[in-house]
Design a protein around this motif. Structure first.
Motif, PDB file in Angstrom:
ATOM      1  N   ALA A   1      -1.674   8.199  -2.610  1.00 12.78           N
ATOM      2  CA  ALA A   1      -3.102   8.239  -2.308  1.00 12.78           C
ATOM      3  C   ALA A   1      -3.298   7.853  -0.842  1.00 12.78           C
ATOM      4  N   TYR A   2      -4.058   8.667  -0.127  1.00 14.19           N
ATOM      5  CA  TYR A   2      -4.378   8.423   1.283  1.00 14.19           C
ATOM      6  C   TYR A   2      -5.897   8.387   1.453  1.00 14.19           C
ATOM      7  N   ALA A   3      -6.338   7.774   2.514  1.00 16.36           N
ATOM      8  CA  ALA A   3      -7.775   7.726   2.809  1.00 16.36           C
ATOM      9  C   ALA A   3      -8.002   7.922   4.293  1.00 16.36           C
ATOM     10  N   ASP A   4      -9.129   8.533   4.622  1.00 16.17           N
ATOM     11  CA  ASP A   4      -9.600   8.526   6.002  1.00 16.17           C
ATOM     12  C   ASP A   4     -11.008   7.927   6.013  1.00 16.17           C
ATOM     13  N   GLY A   5     -11.568   7.711   7.163  1.00 16.28           N
ATOM     14  CA  GLY A   5     -12.877   7.074   7.239  1.00 16.28           C
ATOM     15  C   GLY A   5     -12.768   5.560   7.113  1.00 16.28           C
ATOM     16  N   THR A   6     -13.897   4.943   6.834  1.00 14.40           N
ATOM     17  CA  THR A   6     -13.954   3.480   6.781  1.00 14.40           C
ATOM     18  C   THR A   6     -14.378   3.012   5.393  1.00 14.40           C
ATOM     19  N   VAL A   7     -14.032   1.739   5.103  1.00 12.34           N
ATOM     20  CA  VAL A   7     -14.430   1.115   3.843  1.00 12.34           C
ATOM     21  C   VAL A   7     -15.403  -0.008   4.181  1.00 12.34           C
TER      22      VAL A   7
ATOM     23  N   GLY B   1     -15.514   8.357   3.535  1.00 13.23           N
ATOM     24  CA  GLY B   1     -14.509   9.328   3.934  1.00 13.23           C
ATOM     25  C   GLY B   1     -13.900   9.940   2.687  1.00 13.23           C
ATOM     26  N   ASN B   2     -12.796  10.600   2.857  1.00 14.68           N
ATOM     27  CA  ASN B   2     -12.168  11.302   1.745  1.00 14.68           C
ATOM     28  C   ASN B   2     -10.988  10.520   1.177  1.00 14.68           C
ATOM     29  N   LEU B   3     -10.777  10.677  -0.129  1.00 14.34           N
ATOM     30  CA  LEU B   3      -9.583  10.157  -0.794  1.00 14.34           C
ATOM     31  C   LEU B   3      -8.679  11.344  -1.094  1.00 14.34           C
ATOM     32  N   TYR B   4      -7.439  11.266  -0.642  1.00 13.24           N
ATOM     33  CA  TYR B   4      -6.475  12.355  -0.827  1.00 13.24           C
ATOM     34  C   TYR B   4      -5.410  11.927  -1.849  1.00 13.24           C
ATOM     35  N   ILE B   5      -5.132  12.796  -2.802  1.00 17.01           N
ATOM     36  CA  ILE B   5      -4.063  12.556  -3.768  1.00 17.01           C
ATOM     37  C   ILE B   5      -2.990  13.618  -3.529  1.00 17.01           C
ATOM     38  N   GLN B   6      -1.789  13.163  -3.203  1.00 22.68           N
ATOM     39  CA  GLN B   6      -0.681  14.065  -2.870  1.00 22.68           C
ATOM     40  C   GLN B   6       0.357  14.029  -3.991  1.00 22.68           C
TER      41      GLN B   6
ATOM     42  N   ALA C   1      -4.539  10.176   8.313  1.00 21.17           N
ATOM     43  CA  ALA C   1      -4.952   9.458   7.104  1.00 21.17           C
ATOM     44  C   ALA C   1      -3.983   8.324   6.836  1.00 21.17           C
ATOM     45  N   ARG C   2      -4.465   7.256   6.249  1.00 21.86           N
ATOM     46  CA  ARG C   2      -3.623   6.090   5.979  1.00 21.86           C
ATOM     47  C   ARG C   2      -3.235   6.038   4.487  1.00 21.86           C
ATOM     48  N   LEU C   3      -2.001   5.648   4.225  1.00 22.75           N
ATOM     49  CA  LEU C   3      -1.507   5.507   2.859  1.00 22.75           C
ATOM     50  C   LEU C   3      -2.119   4.250   2.240  1.00 22.75           C
ATOM     51  N   VAL C   4      -2.736   4.405   1.051  1.00 25.25           N
ATOM     52  CA  VAL C   4      -3.364   3.247   0.409  1.00 25.25           C
ATOM     53  C   VAL C   4      -2.713   2.874  -0.920  1.00 25.25           C
ATOM     54  N   ALA C   5      -1.999   3.822  -1.547  1.00 29.05           N
ATOM     55  CA  ALA C   5      -1.370   3.502  -2.834  1.00 29.05           C
ATOM     56  C   ALA C   5      -0.280   4.527  -3.150  1.00 29.05           C
ATOM     57  N   VAL C   6       0.736   4.058  -3.867  1.00 28.31           N
ATOM     58  CA  VAL C   6       1.835   4.923  -4.288  1.00 28.31           C
ATOM     59  C   VAL C   6       2.146   4.631  -5.757  1.00 28.31           C
ATOM     60  N   HIS C   7       2.197   5.679  -6.563  1.00 30.74           N
ATOM     61  CA  HIS C   7       2.663   5.529  -7.939  1.00 30.74           C
ATOM     62  C   HIS C   7       4.022   6.187  -8.064  1.00 30.74           C
ATOM     63  N   GLN C   8       4.988   5.452  -8.602  1.00 32.55           N
ATOM     64  CA  GLN C   8       6.311   6.007  -8.871  1.00 32.55           C
ATOM     65  C   GLN C   8       6.421   6.297 -10.364  1.00 32.55           C
ATOM     66  N   GLY C   9       6.777   7.511 -10.695  1.00 32.34           N
ATOM     67  CA  GLY C   9       6.876   7.908 -12.086  1.00 32.34           C
ATOM     68  C   GLY C   9       8.116   7.346 -12.762  1.00 32.34           C
TER      69      GLY C   9
END
Length: 541
Positions: A159-165, A173-178, A359-367
């Motif tokens: 999960a990545y985000a741009d913009g401000t919180v 901003g947008n939340l990106y799921i890769q 965009a900045r990385l905000v979270a990672v899920h490992q399967g």
């Protein structure tokens, strides 16, 4: 021969004797994953791990299990392939009776039976003939995946985000799921990513939810279904953001007061259930039509699932699995449902697109680790999980985006480098759900011999269904001596029946077996395959 390790059944017996009963009950607990994972054409009904039945079958198997014997790697490679493998051998009488009863000619059957570590066949019939293997092709995909990627390989969903919180946790901003093709991104896994996004300080999104699906080439998406049943879970295609096998499980429970409760897993934010069912008295008639909804995407963006008609109380609880929507709509709906259930807000739109460089990385899920994924693929013959693994192999070794050609080339190179040339091998999607995939019984036997002597032998063998105990073999040979003593991958398509795996004989000898039938009467020939497994267990004589 070397006792490299005991069969998975024998190992489970030892482990369970040393463990508390509660641990076994916990491992068999029902979940969304177990209910939907049988999304194969081999088993279209949900596999709900009925606890009492599973325990009973397992207990019987443990009383009758025989240890599989595995050759050491050096010993397994001592003997070269016998040159006369295509000489027709007379099949055992029980097998012949099964074929005759099914009206299947010998020309439609391909068989190889060998002792572990000895590549001179005990039984060989049409051994080098290219055949449609159905789901036994998953053996090629899963063994290659374990060997190339490693049993501990994990898929990452980022999960990545741009913009401000702002101070209220709202992302302006947008939340990106890769996605990278995780085959088991089910609700109990995706919630981990949602929780990690919250822990990163984001509780609301006023931008877009953007899905980055570049890991697989666009040509791998929106493929036509294998057959006319487009809503069947086994027809679901691969995707970098495969969520919950892109399938819904609807469960109907009637009550004497005339109501019918409807539960659905997973929840989708845009799904609306219209319940017009009436619980009625009388015989259980017409339940199939009542349990199947009409699913309609609305102009507003909602998806309506309409249930209507009479549902007899005597029918009891029923479930149905349906594949709906496209992958992006399904993932977005599933993610936002979990997001909102955990207190998140969302006021934007959803779309596909790449993660921006800034965009900045905000979270990672490992399967889950690949060894667990392979177990699900082989035990339950899950097609879409196999297809995602197949594409992942090519993406990891030849760089994304993944294509079937990259994956097929990577697997061929691996096989050739390990002395497993298969000139007749035709790979399309790696799952066997294809009329264009071919392999010979001889090549599959070679792969099983090699896998048995490899560093991933234990993981690979334990992933195969155990006769009469679990997976796609759970309802076969339950009263036969071979119960619990054969690890067999099955294959089922129209006009195709196949078995491939290992048998621990009553005399302590272990065997490789592959048998493939391509014939209009193949469906009726299961008795012949079961008889072959029994004959091998009794010493192949």
């Amino acid at each position: 021969m070397t006792n490299a390790f005991l069969s998975s059944v024998a190992r489970r017996a030892l482990a369970r004797r040393a463990s508390r009963p509660a641990s076994l009950l916990s491992s068999l607990s029902s979940s969304f994953t177990s209910s939907i994972t049988s999304s194969s054409n081999e088993s279209q009904q949900p596999n709900r791990f009925h606890r009492s039945n599973t325990l009973a079958r397992t207990a019987v198997a443990l009383l009758t299990c025989t240890a599989l014997v595995f050759a050491a790697p050096a010993e397994a490679r001592k003997k070269a392939r016998h040159p006369a493998v295509n000489v027709t051998t007379v099949l055992p009488a029980p097998v012949m009776r099964g074929l005759e009863k099914a009206h299947v000619p010998l020309t439609s059957m391909s068989v190889v039976v060998e002792k572990i570590g000895d590549r001179t066949p005990i039984l060989a019939l049409n051994a080098g003939k290219p055949m449609m293997p159905a789901s036994t092709m998953k053996l090629v995909t899963t063994y290659s995946g374990l060997s190339i990627l490693g049993p501990d390989y994990r898929w990452r969903t980022n999960a990545y985000a741009d913009g401000t919180v702002d101070e209220h946790g709202v992302l302006h901003g947008n939340l990106y799921i890769q996605g990278t093709g995780d085959p088991k991104l089910v609700p109990e896994e995706l919630i981990d990513l949602v929780d990690k996004i919250h822990k990163a300080g984001i509780t609301g999104i006023d931008g877009a939810l953007v899905l980055d699906k570049r890991f697989f080439d666009p040509s791998t998406r929106d493929l036509p279904p294998f057959d006319d049943d487009a809503t069947a879970p086994y027809n679901v295609g691969p995707d970098p953001l495969l969520y919950a096998f892109k399938s819904l499980t609807f469960t109907l429970t009637p009550s004497p007061d005339g109501t019918v409760a409807i539960d659905v897993l997973p929840t989708l934010s845009q799904l609306q259930i219209d319940n017009e069912l009436h619980a009625t008295r009388g015989a259980c008639v017409g339940a199939e039509s009542a349990v199947t909804p009409t699913v309609t995407p609305e102009a507003s963006g909602t998806v309506a699932a309409l249930f209507s008609g009479d549902y007899p109380v005597r029918c009891g609880m029923r479930s149905i699995n349906l594949a709906v929507l496209d992958h992006s709509q399904f993932f977005a709906g599933g993610f936002l449902a979990l997001w909102q259930q955990t207190g998140g807000t969302f006021n934007g739109t959803t779309r596909e697109g790449p993660v921006p460089a800034d965009a900045r990385l905000v979270a990672v899920h490992q399967g889950p680790v690949l060894s667990d994924i392979v177990r699900d693929i082989n035990k339950f013959s899950n097609n879409v999980m196999a297809r995602n693994l197949f594409l992942t192999i090519g993406a990891v070794k030849e760089k994304p985006p993944a294509t079937p050609e990259k994956s097929a080339n990577t697997i061929r190179s691996f096989l050739n480098a390990n002395g497993l040339p298969m000139p007749e091998l035709a790979l399309q999607n790696g799952s066997g759900l294809s009329r264009d995939e071919h392999i010979s019984a001889l090549s599959l036997a070679d792969l099983l011999q090699h896998a048995n002597a490899s560093p991933v032998a234990q993981v690979f063998v334990e992933s195969l269904p155990v006769a009469g105990v679990d997976g796609t073999m759970r309802n076969r040979l339950k009263s036969a001596p071979v119960l619990g003593n054969a690890h067999i991958k099955t294959g089922t398509l129209r006009d195709v029946r196949a078995i491939a795996g290992y048998v621990a004989g009553a005399d302590g000898q272990s065997y490789v077996v592959v048998s493939i039938i391509n014939d209009p009467h193949a469906e009726a020939a299961r008795e012949a395959h079961d008889a072959l497994l029994e004959w091998i267990y009794q010493g192949a004589r």
